[in-house]
Design a protein around this motif. Structure first.
Motif, PDB file in Angstrom:
ATOM      1  N   PHE A 250      -2.632   7.270  12.375  1.00  0.00           N
ATOM      2  CA  PHE A 250      -2.592   6.967  10.941  1.00  0.00           C
ATOM      3  C   PHE A 250      -3.890   7.511  10.341  1.00  0.00           C
ATOM      4  CE2 PHE A 250      -3.021   4.811   6.984  1.00  0.00           C
ATOM      5  CZ  PHE A 250      -1.768   4.363   6.585  1.00  0.00           C
ATOM      6  N   ASN A 251      -3.822   8.738   9.869  1.00  0.00           N
ATOM      7  CA  ASN A 251      -5.007   9.402   9.323  1.00  0.00           C
ATOM      8  C   ASN A 251      -5.109   9.111   7.834  1.00  0.00           C
ATOM      9  OD1 ASN A 251      -7.279  11.056   9.114  1.00  0.00           O
ATOM     10  ND2 ASN A 251      -6.051  12.887   8.709  1.00  0.00           N
ATOM     11  N   THR A 252      -6.030   8.241   7.461  1.00  0.00           N
ATOM     12  CA  THR A 252      -6.178   7.837   6.064  1.00  0.00           C
ATOM     13  C   THR A 252      -6.739   8.979   5.224  1.00  0.00           C
ATOM     14  OG1 THR A 252      -6.497   5.507   6.631  1.00  0.00           O
ATOM     15  CG2 THR A 252      -7.345   6.236   4.499  1.00  0.00           C
ATOM     16  N   VAL A 253      -6.053   9.292   4.132  1.00  0.00           N
ATOM     17  CA  VAL A 253      -6.512  10.361   3.243  1.00  0.00           C
ATOM     18  C   VAL A 253      -6.785   9.851   1.835  1.00  0.00           C
ATOM     19  CG1 VAL A 253      -5.371  12.191   4.541  1.00  0.00           C
ATOM     20  CG2 VAL A 253      -4.137  11.031   2.674  1.00  0.00           C
ATOM     21  N   ASP A 254      -6.394   8.598   1.549  1.00  0.00           N
ATOM     22  CA  ASP A 254      -6.689   8.050   0.227  1.00  0.00           C
ATOM     23  C   ASP A 254      -6.612   6.530   0.281  1.00  0.00           C
ATOM     24  OD1 ASP A 254      -7.477   8.092  -2.390  1.00  0.00           O
ATOM     25  OD2 ASP A 254      -5.647   9.014  -3.175  1.00  0.00           O
ATOM     26  N   VAL A 255      -7.143   5.914  -0.771  1.00  0.00           N
ATOM     27  CA  VAL A 255      -7.170   4.455  -0.855  1.00  0.00           C
ATOM     28  C   VAL A 255      -7.121   4.060  -2.325  1.00  0.00           C
ATOM     29  CG1 VAL A 255      -9.690   4.411  -0.834  1.00  0.00           C
ATOM     30  CG2 VAL A 255      -8.437   2.374  -0.162  1.00  0.00           C
ATOM     31  N   ASN A 256      -6.434   2.956  -2.591  1.00  0.00           N
ATOM     32  CA  ASN A 256      -6.382   2.411  -3.940  1.00  0.00           C
ATOM     33  C   ASN A 256      -7.066   1.055  -3.912  1.00  0.00           C
ATOM     34  OD1 ASN A 256      -5.554   1.016  -6.359  1.00  0.00           O
ATOM     35  ND2 ASN A 256      -3.894   2.510  -6.595  1.00  0.00           N
ATOM     36  N   ALA A 257      -8.256   0.977  -4.486  1.00  0.00           N
ATOM     37  CA  ALA A 257      -9.026  -0.259  -4.418  1.00  0.00           C
ATOM     38  C   ALA A 257      -8.390  -1.377  -5.231  1.00  0.00           C
ATOM     39  CB  ALA A 257     -10.454   0.001  -4.910  1.00  0.00           C
ATOM     40  N   THR A 259      -5.062  -1.943  -5.822  1.00  0.00           N
ATOM     41  CA  THR A 259      -3.894  -2.520  -5.138  1.00  0.00           C
ATOM     42  C   THR A 259      -4.188  -2.833  -3.671  1.00  0.00           C
ATOM     43  OG1 THR A 259      -3.026  -0.340  -4.523  1.00  0.00           O
ATOM     44  CG2 THR A 259      -2.354  -1.252  -6.659  1.00  0.00           C
ATOM     45  N   ARG A 260      -5.413  -2.504  -3.229  1.00  0.00           N
ATOM     46  CA  ARG A 260      -5.843  -2.721  -1.853  1.00  0.00           C
ATOM     47  C   ARG A 260      -4.854  -2.088  -0.871  1.00  0.00           C
ATOM     48  NH1 ARG A 260      -7.117  -9.093  -2.557  1.00  0.00           N
ATOM     49  NH2 ARG A 260      -5.065  -8.906  -3.502  1.00  0.00           N
ATOM     50  N   THR A 261      -4.671  -0.775  -1.076  1.00  0.00           N
ATOM     51  CA  THR A 261      -3.705  -0.005  -0.292  1.00  0.00           C
ATOM     52  C   THR A 261      -4.372   1.245   0.254  1.00  0.00           C
ATOM     53  OG1 THR A 261      -1.885  -0.767  -1.701  1.00  0.00           O
ATOM     54  CG2 THR A 261      -1.488   1.212  -0.380  1.00  0.00           C
ATOM     55  N   VAL A 263      -3.532   5.045   2.244  1.00  0.00           N
ATOM     56  CA  VAL A 263      -2.455   6.019   2.305  1.00  0.00           C
ATOM     57  C   VAL A 263      -2.740   7.007   3.420  1.00  0.00           C
ATOM     58  CG1 VAL A 263      -1.121   7.721   1.005  1.00  0.00           C
ATOM     59  CG2 VAL A 263      -2.169   5.780  -0.191  1.00  0.00           C
ATOM     60  N   SER A 264      -1.746   7.273   4.254  1.00  0.00           N
ATOM     61  CA  SER A 264      -1.918   8.236   5.347  1.00  0.00           C
ATOM     62  C   SER A 264      -1.584   9.635   4.869  1.00  0.00           C
ATOM     63  CB  SER A 264      -1.015   7.874   6.525  1.00  0.00           C
ATOM     64  OG  SER A 264       0.323   8.294   6.281  1.00  0.00           O
ATOM     65  N   GLU A 265      -1.904  10.633   5.699  1.00  0.00           N
ATOM     66  CA  GLU A 265      -1.614  12.013   5.344  1.00  0.00           C
ATOM     67  C   GLU A 265      -0.108  12.278   5.282  1.00  0.00           C
ATOM     68  OE1 GLU A 265      -3.282  14.634   8.227  1.00  0.00           O
ATOM     69  OE2 GLU A 265      -2.410  13.573   9.938  1.00  0.00           O
ATOM     70  N   LEU A 266       0.705  11.376   5.874  1.00  0.00           N
ATOM     71  CA  LEU A 266       2.151  11.495   5.805  1.00  0.00           C
ATOM     72  C   LEU A 266       2.741  10.697   4.647  1.00  0.00           C
ATOM     73  CD1 LEU A 266       3.010  11.198   9.621  1.00  0.00           C
ATOM     74  CD2 LEU A 266       2.700  13.271   8.245  1.00  0.00           C
ATOM     75  N   GLY A 267       1.874  10.081   3.857  1.00  0.00           N
ATOM     76  CA  GLY A 267       2.340   9.348   2.694  1.00  0.00           C
ATOM     77  C   GLY A 267       2.663   7.888   2.946  1.00  0.00           C
ATOM     78  N   GLU A 268       2.437   7.404   4.157  1.00  0.00           N
ATOM     79  CA  GLU A 268       2.690   5.993   4.456  1.00  0.00           C
ATOM     80  C   GLU A 268       1.625   5.133   3.785  1.00  0.00           C
ATOM     81  OE1 GLU A 268       3.224   2.998   8.337  1.00  0.00           O
ATOM     82  OE2 GLU A 268       2.582   5.086   8.604  1.00  0.00           O
ATOM     83  N   GLU A 269       2.049   4.013   3.208  1.00  0.00           N
ATOM     84  CA  GLU A 269       1.126   3.116   2.530  1.00  0.00           C
ATOM     85  C   GLU A 269       1.114   1.761   3.227  1.00  0.00           C
ATOM     86  OE1 GLU A 269       2.018   2.825  -1.614  1.00  0.00           O
ATOM     87  OE2 GLU A 269       1.758   4.977  -1.978  1.00  0.00           O
ATOM     88  N   VAL A 270      -0.098   1.213   3.401  1.00  0.00           N
ATOM     89  CA  VAL A 270      -0.268  -0.107   4.002  1.00  0.00           C
ATOM     90  C   VAL A 270      -1.257  -0.883   3.143  1.00  0.00           C
ATOM     91  CG1 VAL A 270      -0.894  -1.420   6.071  1.00  0.00           C
ATOM     92  CG2 VAL A 270       0.113   0.860   6.307  1.00  0.00           C
ATOM     93  N   SER A 271      -0.911  -2.137   2.818  1.00  0.00           N
ATOM     94  CA  SER A 271      -1.763  -2.963   1.968  1.00  0.00           C
ATOM     95  C   SER A 271      -2.297  -4.161   2.740  1.00  0.00           C
ATOM     96  CB  SER A 271      -0.983  -3.449   0.738  1.00  0.00           C
ATOM     97  OG  SER A 271      -0.531  -2.363  -0.037  1.00  0.00           O
ATOM     98  N   GLY A 272      -3.422  -4.678   2.282  1.00  0.00           N
ATOM     99  CA  GLY A 272      -4.013  -5.856   2.901  1.00  0.00           C
ATOM    100  C   GLY A 272      -4.900  -6.581   1.916  1.00  0.00           C
ATOM    101  N   ALA A 273      -5.212  -7.827   2.221  1.00  0.00           N
ATOM    102  CA  ALA A 273      -6.093  -8.613   1.348  1.00  0.00           C
ATOM    103  C   ALA A 273      -7.512  -8.048   1.357  1.00  0.00           C
ATOM    104  CB  ALA A 273      -6.095 -10.069   1.788  1.00  0.00           C
ATOM    105  N   VAL A 274      -7.954  -7.577   2.518  1.00  0.00           N
ATOM    106  CA  VAL A 274      -9.281  -6.978   2.669  1.00  0.00           C
ATOM    107  C   VAL A 274      -9.126  -5.668   3.427  1.00  0.00           C
ATOM    108  CG1 VAL A 274     -11.582  -7.206   3.669  1.00  0.00           C
ATOM    109  CG2 VAL A 274     -10.484  -9.196   2.623  1.00  0.00           C
TER     110      VAL A 274
END
Length: 424
Positions: A250-257, A259-261, A263-274
């Motif tokens: 899961f190579n992270t290429v972006d983050v949304n502070a 929505t706390r999400t 984003v991987s280079e394949l477009g997968e999104e994972v969210s968390g509280a922290v």
């Protein structure tokens, strides 16, 4: 072993005499060595230059921070079994050593031609030899969301021990039971290969005590656990069942502070509280600014006999900033070893002699999987004259059979010893 015997064993006895003679000649000043960065690499180098030269070298140690804070063991602050104060050591003893002048400033630039280091206050320091131990900087330009206002205040790395360590601990304490903690790991190489996996154990240990419904998701940019993989996976399965979710590649290429999400280079999104985001890393910016980061524009290539830069003469680079040799980790113990090889080489070079021809380096990385139990990996690295690099000696390393409290005591002894070897 007595000091004189030790120096002779390193082949430095004659070099010491030559350096001292040159420094005491009529109208001559002591050789000047400037050391930038007082971490495990720079502080150790300054200490051993002072020790082995018997004070015959003028050493200036440039460091903006008021005290040393150890990155090793800082994950225990997140787990709750240590305080940051336990890992903080004064520079006072080091600064009192013969020949060392400590300058509390930020080094902002290097002129390799003039052999000067520029400080934040505008002053310039001249050197005969420069030791650069700048650590790492983060490649935030590869994560567009981290350039948004407030993103770096919300999403912490805590990969340089200090205020961010405390900030991440506060974020963990503020989580509701049942919420998720994300750790994003960059593709190797990065500082401290087993560190993110140890961090997952420490956070899981904390959750197990006070937030048993919460869990840790490890988003790893690598295809598998980089260090001690089988041991970490066994710990997660047996000690923290259902609490650590490991996701490789899961190579992270972006983050949304907001929505706390992530984003991987394949477009997968994972969210968390922290979100604990470890950005891609490179040699400290002062190295890049001086044109020393000549390996993929990220790391500094060096001659492993002296740690002199292959890009600029009279500049030596240590620690996490270098393009490491095969199987050599970017670790505190290894930076300490770089520093000793470098210090010995500089003493020889200042006496117009070649550096020692057969350096031998050791490394041990301890990882706490709870507040007491530890696993480790160790290695030995020897200079290969034909390949011009340091090679891991086959059969010389070691790996824990299983986590145990005895290794926990060894780990604390290791920490106290390396702190003393670096700073006292």
């Amino acid at each position: 072993m007595k000091r004189r015997q030790f120096l002779q064993a390193l082949g430095m006895g004659a070099a010491l005499g030559a350096v001292a003679s040159r420094a005491s000649g009529a109208g001559q000043t002591r050789p000047r060595v400037v050391v930038v960065g007082a971490g495990y690499g720079g502080a150790t180098a300054a200490r051993y230059l002072s020790l082995w030269s018997a004070g015959s070298i003028d050493i200036t140690l440039v460091e903006p921070n008021p005290a040393f804070i150890s990155c090793p063991l800082s994950n225990l602050v997140l787990g709750g079994s240590r305080r940051l104060e336990d890992l903080t050591i004064s520079y006072g003893e080091l600064a009192s050593r013969s020949g060392i002048t400590m300058v509390r400033e930020l080094a902002t630039g290097i002129d390799p031609d003039k052999r000067t280091v520029t400080l934040g206050n505008g002053k310039a320091l001249r050197y005969d030899r420069l030791i650069l131990s700048p650590g790492i900087d983060f490649l935030y330009d590869r994560l567009p969301g981290m350039r948004q206002p407030g993103a770096r205040e919300r999403i912490l790395h805590a990969w340089k021990a200090g205020e961010q360590t405390l900030g991440l601990r506060r974020q963990l304490e503020a989580m509701e039971d049942g919420e998720t903690f994300l750790i994003s790991i960059p593709q190797a190489p990065y500082r401290c290969p087993p560190g993110p996996y140890e961090r997952a154990c420490q956070v899981a240990h904390y959750f197990k005590q006070v937030k048993p419904k919460s869990r840790v998701i490890l988003l790893d940019g690598n295809e598998d656990v980089v260090s001690k993989g089988a041991l970490f996976k066994k710990v997660w399965a047996e000690r923290y069942p259902g609490m650590v979710d490991y996701r490789p590649s899961f190579n992270t290429v972006d983050v949304n502070a907001k929505t706390r999400t992530v984003v991987s280079e394949l477009g997968e999104e994972v969210s968390g509280a922290v979100i604990n985001l470890l950005p891609p890393q490179a040699a400290g910016s002062i190295a890049a600014g001086a044109g020393l980061a000549n390996a993929n524009r990220r790391w500094c290539e060096v001659d492993f006999l002296s740690f002199e830069s292959t890009q600029a003469r009279h500049i030596h680079v240590l620690g996490d900033a270098i393009q490491v040799a095969p199987l050599m980790p970017k670790s505190a113990h290894m930076a300490n070893q770089h520093a000793k090889v470098c210090a010995a080489a500089i003493i020889e070079l200042l006496a117009d002699r070649p550096p020692p021809a057969h350096p031998l380096l050791t490394n041990t990385c301890y990882s706490f999987v709870s507040d007491q139990d530890v696993i480790h990996v160790a290695s030995v690295h020897s200079y290969d004259e034909a390949k011009k690099t340091l090679i891991a000696v086959p059969g010389s390393g070691g790996l824990s059979a299983a986590p145990n409290a005895l290794e926990g005591r060894y780990a604390m002894d290791w920490a106290r010893n390396i702190w003393a070897d670096t700073l006292l």
